[in-house]
Design a protein around this motif. Structure first.
Motif, short mmCIF file in Angstrom:
data_model
loop_
_atom_site.label_atom_id
_atom_site.label_comp_id
_atom_site.label_asym_id
_atom_site.label_seq_id
_atom_site.Cartn_x
_atom_site.Cartn_y
_atom_site.Cartn_z
N LEU A 475 0.83 -1.21 0.00
CA LEU A 475 0.00 0.00 0.00
C LEU A 475 0.86 1.25 0.00
O LEU A 475 1.83 1.36 0.75
CB LEU A 475 -0.90 0.01 1.25
CG LEU A 475 -1.52 1.35 1.66
CD1 LEU A 475 -2.59 1.77 0.66
CD2 LEU A 475 -2.11 1.26 3.07
N ILE A 476 0.50 2.21 -0.87
CA ILE A 476 0.98 3.59 -0.77
C ILE A 476 -0.25 4.43 -0.46
O ILE A 476 -1.09 4.66 -1.34
CB ILE A 476 1.65 4.08 -2.07
CG1 ILE A 476 2.78 3.15 -2.49
CG2 ILE A 476 2.16 5.50 -1.90
CD1 ILE A 476 3.42 3.52 -3.82
N PRO A 477 -0.43 4.89 0.77
CA PRO A 477 -1.66 5.60 1.14
C PRO A 477 -1.67 7.03 0.63
O PRO A 477 -0.62 7.64 0.42
CB PRO A 477 -1.63 5.55 2.66
CG PRO A 477 -0.18 5.54 3.00
CD PRO A 477 0.49 4.75 1.90
N GLN A 478 -2.88 7.59 0.46
CA GLN A 478 -2.99 8.99 0.07
C GLN A 478 -2.32 9.90 1.09
O GLN A 478 -1.82 10.97 0.74
CB GLN A 478 -4.48 9.37 -0.04
CG GLN A 478 -5.16 8.91 -1.32
CD GLN A 478 -6.56 9.48 -1.42
OE1 GLN A 478 -7.48 8.93 -0.83
NE2 GLN A 478 -6.72 10.57 -2.15
N GLU A 479 -2.30 9.45 2.36
CA GLU A 479 -1.76 10.31 3.41
C GLU A 479 -0.27 10.53 3.31
O GLU A 479 0.31 11.28 4.11
CB GLU A 479 -2.11 9.71 4.78
CG GLU A 479 -3.56 9.81 5.16
CD GLU A 479 -4.40 8.69 4.57
OE1 GLU A 479 -5.63 8.71 4.76
OE2 GLU A 479 -3.84 7.80 3.91
N ILE A 480 0.39 9.90 2.31
CA ILE A 480 1.81 10.18 2.10
C ILE A 480 2.01 11.63 1.65
O ILE A 480 3.08 12.20 1.80
CB ILE A 480 2.41 9.19 1.07
CG1 ILE A 480 3.95 9.22 1.13
CG2 ILE A 480 1.92 9.48 -0.33
CD1 ILE A 480 4.59 8.15 0.25
N LEU A 481 0.94 12.23 1.09
CA LEU A 481 0.97 13.64 0.69
C LEU A 481 0.25 14.47 1.73
O LEU A 481 -0.78 14.06 2.27
CB LEU A 481 0.29 13.84 -0.67
CG LEU A 481 0.87 13.07 -1.87
CD1 LEU A 481 0.16 13.49 -3.15
CD2 LEU A 481 2.37 13.32 -1.99
N THR A 482 0.76 15.64 2.03
CA THR A 482 0.14 16.56 2.96
C THR A 482 -0.27 17.84 2.22
O THR A 482 -0.01 17.99 1.02
CB THR A 482 1.10 16.92 4.10
OG1 THR A 482 2.19 17.70 3.58
CG2 THR A 482 1.65 15.67 4.77
N ARG A 483 -0.88 18.74 2.94
CA ARG A 483 -1.33 20.00 2.34
C ARG A 483 -0.16 20.76 1.70
O ARG A 483 -0.31 21.40 0.65
CB ARG A 483 -2.02 20.84 3.41
CG ARG A 483 -2.47 22.21 2.94
CD ARG A 483 -3.29 22.88 4.01
NE ARG A 483 -3.56 24.29 3.69
CZ ARG A 483 -4.39 25.06 4.37
NH1 ARG A 483 -5.04 24.56 5.41
NH2 ARG A 483 -4.57 26.32 4.03
N ARG A 484 1.00 20.69 2.32
CA ARG A 484 2.17 21.39 1.78
C ARG A 484 2.56 20.86 0.42
O ARG A 484 3.09 21.58 -0.42
CB ARG A 484 3.34 21.28 2.76
CG ARG A 484 3.14 22.03 4.06
CD ARG A 484 4.35 21.87 4.97
NE ARG A 484 4.21 22.63 6.20
CZ ARG A 484 5.13 22.67 7.16
NH1 ARG A 484 6.26 21.98 7.03
NH2 ARG A 484 4.94 23.39 8.25
N ASP A 485 2.35 19.56 0.19
CA ASP A 485 2.71 18.96 -1.10
C ASP A 485 1.79 19.42 -2.22
O ASP A 485 2.17 19.38 -3.40
CB ASP A 485 2.67 17.43 -1.00
CG ASP A 485 3.68 16.89 0.00
OD1 ASP A 485 4.84 17.35 -0.04
OD2 ASP A 485 3.31 16.02 0.80
N LEU A 486 0.57 19.80 -1.86
CA LEU A 486 -0.41 20.16 -2.87
C LEU A 486 -0.29 21.61 -3.31
O LEU A 486 -0.92 22.01 -4.27
CB LEU A 486 -1.84 19.91 -2.33
CG LEU A 486 -2.13 18.47 -1.86
CD1 LEU A 486 -3.55 18.38 -1.34
CD2 LEU A 486 -1.91 17.49 -3.00
#
Length: 486
Positions: A475-486
């Motif tokens: 699994l690579i979860p969506q939570e690997i990205l945070t608001r700062r990444d977007l």
């Protein structure tokens, strides 16, 4: 693709990663898993200086120096008589060393107690085999303190007497076993020895951590480390009175502290996102878990933002109606709220370079029921709607994407949110060069989904990595990205 690890190698990898994380600076800890993976994959039984240079060579000069020092101090033991040659410091070796250390400390404590006429302190439960004289039925824990530690002048005589009596004892007829007692020889049964009502000295979960009022030098040292943390960790006194909790969760506590010091909490990162960055398990802080109990005990539940799952049907945010709309559907809550906040608070109309006019919380499988998403899209009143989907990179997440495309049919153009998937996989490859090191799932009963849709637009390397993750039930979860990444 790298070969699959055996169970023993995977255990060694986890141990080495934890050991490296203990000494690396926060900025370098994300490389611990990659380095540990490379170490356990070295051919043969030894690691050389050339192997170390090759493993850390892909990082910058500053990182190379820090990683090399950490590897040599925490992961390797030098081979005597061979310069530049090492063996891995694997758990079995460390456990043996710890066992010897605990036995030595127990012997010293028993001797000191006997000298002062006090009963010997209880020893932590152990299953190690302890050889006992067959002529007596009294265990060490039941003997008087004076007998547990003979006077130095009599020690040699006692040892000689024991050795001379050993043959006679071995020839003596065996005693009749009492009802309910094991017929196995005592030397094979070992001895169970406990402290009080029995929490182990090395707890594996929070409920086993004991309350310590004063403690010895070891507890004093741990408390000094606790006081170096942000005062919110120890303000209510719980962590100081349970120093074992710091020892058990030191990596997680220092990661939270680093986030606080860097100004990332509260607000910029959620519990799931922080949990994944700490150790790859995005559910560490879930309700009822040790992580959740730890925050509650320290009085820090409000320090890390918690996002409860909303109950309304298909939560969505569309700042304004348009004739032609691009709608982003996310599988999980945290990414939905991140996109929502960027659109609502900052007025953003682009996410990762893609124009987005509305965001919908899919919530997993329920979005497929009764054509719910199509009914929602109809209410937007747009002449045309294009749907972009973003979920976890795992068998369930890809399966939902493919099925949702089939449900929407040709009426709504459908595509994966490729920039997010590419960034997720890039971050995962940096953290775990071997796809098999990603988080394990329980989706073995799900068949291998069609990956062609998700892999559209990805680089060849990212597509191959994603396929390996999904094939291995990882699994690579969506939570690997945070608001700062977007």
């Amino acid at each position: 693709m790298a070969r699959k690890l055996t169970d023993v190698e995977r255990m060694n990898l986890d141990y080495l990663r934890e050991a490296l994380c203990q000494v690396l600076e926060p900025s370098q800890k994300n490389k611990a898993a990659s380095v540990a993976s490379a170490l356990v994959r070295v051919r043969g039984d030894v690691v050389t200086d050339e192997d170390i240079k090759r493993i850390v060579g892909k990082y910058g000069k500053e990182a190379q120096a820090a990683l090399t020092a950490a590897v040599r101090s925490e992961a390797l033991d030098p081979v005597e008589g061979q310069e530049g040659v090492y063996t891995l410091r694997v758990p079995s070796q460390v456990e043996g060393a710890d066992g010897a250390g605990e036995k030595a400390e127990g012997d010293v404590a028993a001797a000191g107690a006997a000298a002062e006429g006090e009963p010997a302190p209880a020893v932590v439960e152990t299953s190690e085999t302890v050889e006992e004289p067959a002529a007596t039925d009294v265990t060490v824990a039941e003997e008087p303190a004076a007998a547990a530690s003979p006077a130095p002048a009599d020690a040699a005589q006692s040892a000689d007497a024991t050795a001379s009596e050993a043959p006679a004892q071995s020839e003596a007829p065996a005693r009749a076993e009492k009802p309910g007692r094991s017929s196995a020889p005592r030397i094979q049964r070992g001895r169970l020895r406990r402290v009080g009502k029995g929490s182990p000295s090395h707890p594996t979960q929070l409920s086993e951590v004991p309350y310590v009022r004063r403690g010895g030098p070891a507890e004093t040292e741990v408390r000094a480390k606790i006081l170096e943390l942000d005062q919110r960790f120890w303000m209510n006194g719980w962590l100081l009175s349970h120093p074992g909790a710091y020892t058990l969760f030191e990596r997680q506590l220092t990661a939270i502290n680093d986030a606080l010091v860097n100004g990332a909490l509260p607000g910029d990162i959620t519990r799931r996102q922080l949990a994944y960055q700490m150790g790859g398990d995005e559910k560490f802080f879930e309700y009822g878990s040790d992580g959740h109990k730890l925050l509650r005990a320290m009085g820090m539940e409000d320090v890390i933002r918690h996002r409860p799952m909303p109950k309304p049907d298909l939560l969505y945010h569309a700042p304004r109606r348009r004739k032609h709309m691009r709608v982003l559907v996310t599988e999980n809550l945290d990414p939905w709220l991140d996109v929502h906040d960027l659109m609502y608070e900052e007025g953003r109309t682009t996410i990762l370079g893609e124009r987005i006019h509305a965001v919908v919380l899919g919530g997993g499988t329920p979005i497929l029921e009764h054509n719910r998403l199509a009914l929602l899209l109809d209410t937007l009143g747009a002449d045309s709607v294009e749907v972009l989907y973003w979920g976890d990179v795992d068998r369930a997440g890809i399966d939902i994407m493919v099925r949702l495309r089939d449900v929407l049919g040709e009426h709504y153009p459908f595509a994966p949110f490729t920039p997010a998937y590419q960034l997720m996989i890039d971050k995962a490859m940096e953290r775990y060069p071997d796809p098999a090191d990603n988080e394990q799932t329980c989706q073995v009963n799900l068949g291998m989904p069609d990956m062609s849709l998700m892999c559209e637009g990805l680089t060849e390397e990212a597509a191959a990595y994603a396929r390996s993750v999904v094939e291995g039930c990882r699994l690579i979860p969506q939570e690997i990205l945070t608001r700062r990444d977007l």
